[in-house]
Every structure is written in structure tokens, then in C-alpha cells.
Design an enzyme around this catalytic site. Sequence first.
Site, PDB file in Angstrom:
ATOM      1  CB  ILE A   1     -18.550 -13.332   5.446  1.00 17.68           C
ATOM      2  CG1 ILE A   1     -17.546 -13.427   5.608  1.00 17.68           C
ATOM      3  CG2 ILE A   1     -20.009 -13.526   6.006  1.00 17.68           C
ATOM      4  CD1 ILE A   1     -17.307 -11.434   6.854  1.00 17.68           C
TER       5      ILE A   1
ATOM      6  CE  LYS B   1     -19.382  -2.778   9.284  1.00 13.80           C
ATOM      7  NZ  LYS B   1     -18.676  -4.001   8.190  1.00 13.80           N
TER       8      LYS B   1
ATOM      9  CD  GLU C   1     -27.911 -10.099  16.673  1.00 14.32           C
ATOM     10  OE1 GLU C   1     -27.326  -9.372  16.060  1.00 14.32           O
ATOM     11  OE2 GLU C   1     -28.948 -10.700  16.771  1.00 14.32           O
TER      12      GLU C   1
ATOM     13  CB  VAL D   1     -23.921  -4.528  15.133  1.00 18.82           C
ATOM     14  CG1 VAL D   1     -22.934  -4.113  16.165  1.00 18.82           C
ATOM     15  CG2 VAL D   1     -24.179  -3.432  14.261  1.00 18.82           C
TER      16      VAL D   1
ATOM     17  CB  ALA E   1     -19.056 -10.830  14.492  1.00 20.76           C
TER      18      ALA E   1
ATOM     19  CG  LEU F   1     -21.226 -11.084  19.410  1.00 19.08           C
ATOM     20  CD1 LEU F   1     -20.623 -10.368  20.820  1.00 19.08           C
ATOM     21  CD2 LEU F   1     -20.865 -12.371  20.421  1.00 19.08           C
TER      22      LEU F   1
ATOM     23  N   GLY G   1      -4.906 -10.213   9.223  1.00 20.87           N
ATOM     24  CA  GLY G   1      -6.215 -10.384   8.240  1.00 20.87           C
ATOM     25  C   GLY G   1      -6.948  -9.529   9.180  1.00 20.87           C
TER      26      GLY G   1
ATOM     27  CG  ASP H   1     -15.900  -1.285  10.799  1.00 25.79           C
ATOM     28  OD1 ASP H   1     -17.083  -1.212   9.708  1.00 25.79           O
ATOM     29  OD2 ASP H   1     -15.386  -2.191  10.969  1.00 25.79           O
TER      30      ASP H   1
ATOM     31  CE  LYS I   1     -18.941  -3.711  12.485  1.00 20.10           C
ATOM     32  NZ  LYS I   1     -17.392  -3.902  13.288  1.00 20.10           N
TER      33      LYS I   1
END
Length: 836
Positions: A492, A600, A627, A630, A632, A634, A685, A699, A703
Amino acid sequence: MARSTSSATVHKFGGAALADADAIRHAAQIVAKRPARAVVVASAMRGVTDVLLELPVLARRDERQALRQSIDELRQRHLVAASELEEDGEELAGAINGEFERLSEVLGSIGAGSSADPAINDAVAAYGERMSASMLSAALNIMGVRAKVVDATQIIRADATHGNATPDFPRTAAAVNEQLLPLIGDQVVPVVAGFIGSAPNGAIVTLGRGGSDLTATLLARALNAGSVMLWKDVPGVLTADPQVVPDARLVPRLHVREAAELAYYGAKVLHPRALIGLRDETRLFIRPLSNPESLGTEVTTRRDKAAEKRYPVRAITAIGSQAIINISGDGMVGVPGIAARAFGALERAGVSVALISQASSEHSICLVVPTAVAALAHDALAAAFAQQLERQEVEGIDVEKDVAIVAVVGLGMSGTRGVAARLFAAIADAEVNIIAIAQGASELNISVVVDEKSVAAVQRAVHSAFRLDKIGGGAATASANADVVMLGFGRIGREVATQLGEVARTRSLHVVAVIDSSGYVFDPRGLSKRRLATLAAAKASGTALANTPKGVRASAESALSEVRRHALTRPILVDVTAGDTSAVLEAALAGGMDIVLANKNPLAARRGRRGGLTRSATAHGRRVLHEATVGAGLPIIDTISKLQESGDKVLRIEGCPSGTLGYLFGELGRGTSFSTALRAAMTLGYTEPDPREDLSGMDVARKGLILGRMLGFSGELDSVSVESLVPVEYRDIPAPEFISRLDEMDGLWRERVEEARSHDSVLRYRATAGRDSVRVGLVAVSAASSLGALMGTDNQFSITTSRYHDNPIVITGPGAGVAVTAAGVLNDVLKLAGSR
Ligand code: ADP
Ligand code: ASP
Ligand code: MG
């Protein structure tokens, strides 16, 4: 005499104006528009004074290598600018190399272990202004404007107080007449280095930090100039420091007493003594470099009663790093002269008192002084009150450090009732305790002393209580400048760097450092696109950053402290790791960085005494955007924040925030067996290396907790109710064994899917977050509902608010994947870069 030159205009260019060759050219163009009777004052290039002042410290500590490296970087920065300005000449570069040789000599003469010498500090600091004066003068000449550098030490005469000298006006005025007037008469623009002057014995002195403003007004006074233009990186004087209060507004006209009060109480935009002695005939403007047509703020002697009435408080300012000294005792009541004695003692010790307040009972007096001189002040007071202490008339002299003064300033305050009450109510609403209060007899200023940690929060609360965001002079204009530090350079992180590279051309955005668990690579001028691509390729093939060319082995903490030693522009730390980075993030906030998170953990972590990362950011006046934590890319967090800012109350957020589990249940619904579906997800993946991380629900719980906290949920991760999809007997076995035994769970899952289907339902893993609880777990929902219709790795969130009550806002879309996550991060970076 100087009277005849009353049409002279003094232009002063601040450090931001002289950041690089383009900026210097831009400054020169401003002068070139009207060169007649212009005089130019130059500050050092941005950040250079800070670096210069570090050099003697390194020399005394005998850190020769760091010293050489810092000098080389500075030299490089000046030479790059010089070569860009003077395309085919060598003159400027030669002059700069000469200055650096002399600078190295001065530094070489400092003995290891010697104590700090203010005279040497001044001599070293002076190089910054001298070099930028040469560059500005060269830029003017290249443009066809005749300009000449005039040695500031031959013009600005001052006393011998190194580090904060007071100008000697008569001698300065004589030098101006002798040296500047003839040049102006010959239509040559004199260019004078700001900030520096000479003591009676000829030694170089400086006029205090930000002293170029004072150089400019001093020259204007001596020239009886028509106007002084202080060109800065802000639209003018604003209602507050825009770095602290994002919605600060321009104040188009400010009375000279208001301006002086703001400058004295810490507003960095103007040197505290810049207005002393300025003639009524001279108009002073603080103007924006980014918009040279704008007049910015005019500081005037005319009063505008109507505006004063509408805005009794015109602006807010703050001074940090203060200490409060409390002198108390029953024996002080009714005894005259206590305050006078305290003041006298401090004056003799050379301590200037920023604020004094005495309770009407006369039981105690409190004084506020800079932390740096708190011990000195305490000792001076203890000596002055020795007798009273002995007789116990004075019981104690106590010092409390880490406080700040916040001052509200406005001429209209006198004669307006309720200003103090409004101020105190705003501070109380921000849940901050006021330690002391003072109001000057002039009623031009009310100051409060608060805990240093709350100083940013207080300024924002007060700014909004006095409606200063409505003052109507336009917003602090956005300039998309920022230096980005990447914490984490995995998939990322690399994608973020690539995407940044693509948008950077139109904005001044640079990745200056990348940090991974092995070390870091750093270049304060920004890593080029090509360099980032090479580093990314190395990382992708398994090479740690420390092992790349110019990579340095270090912990993330020390990488950050190295980065912080340099003057960066609006620095932003981007955390794309998955670890516990709290310590690094705290250090970043303390160092003036804003933060963007894809990680996170910092937001889901235990909040401890200090109230967690967001609280800490507020206290430092910094922002944390997240942003990508949570959904990605959006716009979930952004939507929630906007709804809240507009006064709506977000009651509940419900949805499927896991792409991995979304995929899994989609496949199960289609009749695929659990083991086959999970293995496919692993191959694609979509899962963590150990898929139990996803199946355990942790996970999703993180969130959910992040969303819940935005709505006021006060619990921790262990108060989130989490349903794990891993049966107890499989939780503690090694990962490979778990994966090899997946088939054992197929039967159970088939039953669950069938059971749901018999009610026209499908299985989903859902999170529900509200103010009072956060829950995550397995549910069966109608196949026809919007959650039931969710496909593949898509996420969905439905947001119920007071306004969107019966028909919530629903956001659906791809909620996982490297490209969309990086896009979420990039948006946050651009938002921060453009909003300050
Ligand atoms: P220069 O480049 O001329 O030296 P400074 O950097 O000293 O200018 O002053 C400009 C900075 O002052 C701004 O970047 C801003 O952060 C800070 N500042 C503090 N208070 C104010 C205010 N009330 N209005 C405008 N700027 C302010
Ligand atoms: N360069 C000096 C400083 O940074 C003076 C100035 O900018 O006005 O303080
Ligand atoms: Mg300044």
C-alpha cells in the site's frame, strides 16, 4: 533629509518567499513591477535560520560528521537555487561558496565542549540573510532591474544584546541617509539582509527571531517611506494562526495597537517590536505572496468603530512554553508594594514578565514568564522576599511549568459587555481549566493561562465562540504544499507513493522520507519519482530500506527524529503499517506533523490517560485523517464527519466492512464449500497469511470500534462484542494444521447456509456501531435486502442519523484492494495539503 523620499516603498520578503529559485524570482518580479524608490529586505531561505542555529550546537558537541553533513546540505540548497537563477554565470555560485568557506571557518573555531557563545550564534545566523540578499539582488539584475546588496551591518546599528538586539535609531537613520539615499537617487534598488545589524563594537548582532520585519520597519522609519510591504505565506494577518485554527479569516484592516498586541502576545506573523516608532504617514501592509494583487492586511492608525462593535474580539493568539509563578501568603494581604517589589526583582534579573494577575483578596500574585527563565525568576523572587519568607508573611513561591497564554485582542472589547463571560464559557465548554486570568487596563486584551496541552483546543473554541470565522475577509487560502513522510513501504505504501507522484506535478507535494522496520531513506528536498520507483522495486524484491543505497539503519523513532531536525514544509506522516506505531505518531504530532492513517491499530488501541491519538492531535493543534481505515477508499469517515459538522447526529452505523468475509459468504451462498471458498480467498490474496485473523472477527471489530468512537462510544476493543467464526478447538493449533483441517468445518457451514436459505436469507458478517455499544458477528439477512445483495469483496455501510432516520444513507462499493486503499490515503493527504 529623508523627508524628500516619502514615496519610498520598503518590500520585505519572508523565508517562505525565498524558499527556492522560483520563489526568489517571484519575489523579484513583485519589485520589478514598480522598482522606482523601492528598497528590499531579505530574510533567510525558509528553514535556514533554524538549521544555522543548530550548527554551533553540533560543533560544541563535537559531532563533526553531522556538522559537515548539515553544512553540505545547506550549501547544496543555496547552490541549486543560485544555478537555477543565474543560468550561465558563476558569479553568484562563487559568492555563495565564499560565504560557506567563511562559515566553516567560524564553526571550526568553536572548541568541543565549549559553552554557548551568543556572539558566535549571531555571526553564524547572519549567513542565511546575507546569502538570500545576494540571490535576490542577482535575480533583480537578471530581470533588468538595477539592484545592489548593501551590507546590513553598516546600516542597522544596535546595542550589543546578542540574539535580541535593540536598534539605535539615530545612528541607523544617519547610515540610511548616507548609504541608501544616494542609491535610491541613482535609481538603484538597495537590497539589505534582514534580521542583522552591528553592535557599537562592530560585532554582528541579530534582532530576535523574525527580526527581518523589524529591519523593514526600521528602514521605513528612517526613510520616512510611504509604505512597507511585508510579503508572507499567509493572506495577511488572520483572526488566528491558520496552522492551529483551520478556519481563520483575513482581517483586512487592523489598528496598530491591535497589531502590536497580537505581535507581543506571540502571533508569529509580525515581529513583536516591528511597529515601534513607525510614522503615521507610513502605511504598513502584510501581503500574500501567492496573490500579489491583494492588499492583505493594512495596519492603520484609523479606527473603524462599526467593525469594532461587530467584532469586539478581532483575533486570538497564544504563547507556549511559559511557566507560572505563584507568590502567596496570608501576610501579603493589605501590605503595599508586593507587586512592585516582585516586578523590580525580575527587572533587575532581566526577566520580562508576560502577564501578571492578582486576586482581589491580595492573598496571592501570579506572574507568567518563559519556561527558559523560570528558575532564574524564582531565585530572584526568593532573594527579594527573603525576609517575608522568613517571617512567613509570604508562604511560598511556587513554579508550575508547561502552561501557555492565550490572548484575545480587540479595541472593541472596551465598552462591550460580556466579552469575558463569553471567553470563559467557551473555554469551559472545551472542558479546559483556566489557571489564571489577566485583563490589561486598556481592555485591549484579555489573557488566560491554560495547560499547554490544551492550547490549540482553546484557540479553536474561542475562535468559534466569537464567530471569527465569519469576519468576512476571506479564508486562509489553500496552498497545496506538503512534505510527506511514509511510515511503512509495503504494497500500500508503494502504491501511495506512486499515486502521489502522479498528482505531484500540479502541486508542491513531495515524499521526503520512507521508513520501514529496518531503517529509512530521507532527502529533505524530496525523493524524485525515479528514486521512489527504484526503492519500491528493491522493496518488492525483498530488500530492506536500510540495505538500499543511502539507506540508513535505524528504528522508526530515530528515523523520525532525524527527519524532524530538518525544516519541512507542512509535514504529513502517512502510517501504512499494521503495527503498534503509537510512540512514533505521538512524536510526529509533537513535532508539528499532521497524520494520515491506513493503519487501524492506533485508533483501536487502548486510550489510556491521555485520551488516545485523536485527543492528543487536538491538543497539539494537528489533524488525523483516516479514511482508509474503514472501507478502504470509500468515503465513509468523510461522510460521517461532514454529517457531524453540519450538526446532524449520527446514531448508528451498520454494515459489512470486510472484503474478505464478504467474498467468503458470497461463495458459500453460491453453494461452494467452506474449505474451497476459503482456500480460493487465500490464493487471491484476500486473507491475512493466517486466515483465522479474518475469521476471528478481530479485524472487523477494530473497524467497528473506530466507527463507534466517532459516535462517542467510550469503550475499548475488549468491550466490543465479537463473534468468532473459529470454533474453540481450532483456535490454538498451528496455522498449517488449521489450513489442512478446513474440510472438517464444511458440514457445519453447509448446515448454517441451508438453514438461512430455508428462510430466503443469506449469511453476512455484520458490524453495528453506536454510542452505547459495538457488536460484530454472523447474521442471516433477507436475500432481497441491500446487505443480502452485496457481491464479491464489496463493503456496505448504512448510516442512520437524526435527519436520515427512516431512510439511512447507504454507501456500497469495493472495500478492499491495494489501489482503492491507496486512493483513500491519497485523498486524505491532498485534503491536509490543501486545507492549511
Ligand atoms: P516571514 O516569512 O515573513 O518570516 P513568518 O513565517 O514569520 O513570516 O509569519 C507567517 C506565519 O505566521 C504564518 O505561516 C502563520 O503560521 C503564522 N501566524 C501566527 N499567527 C498568525 C495570524 N494571526 N495571522 C497570520 N499568520 C499567523
Ligand atoms: N531568518 C530569521 C528567522 O528565521 C529572521 C526572519 O525570518 O525574519 O528568525
Ligand atoms: Mg518571520
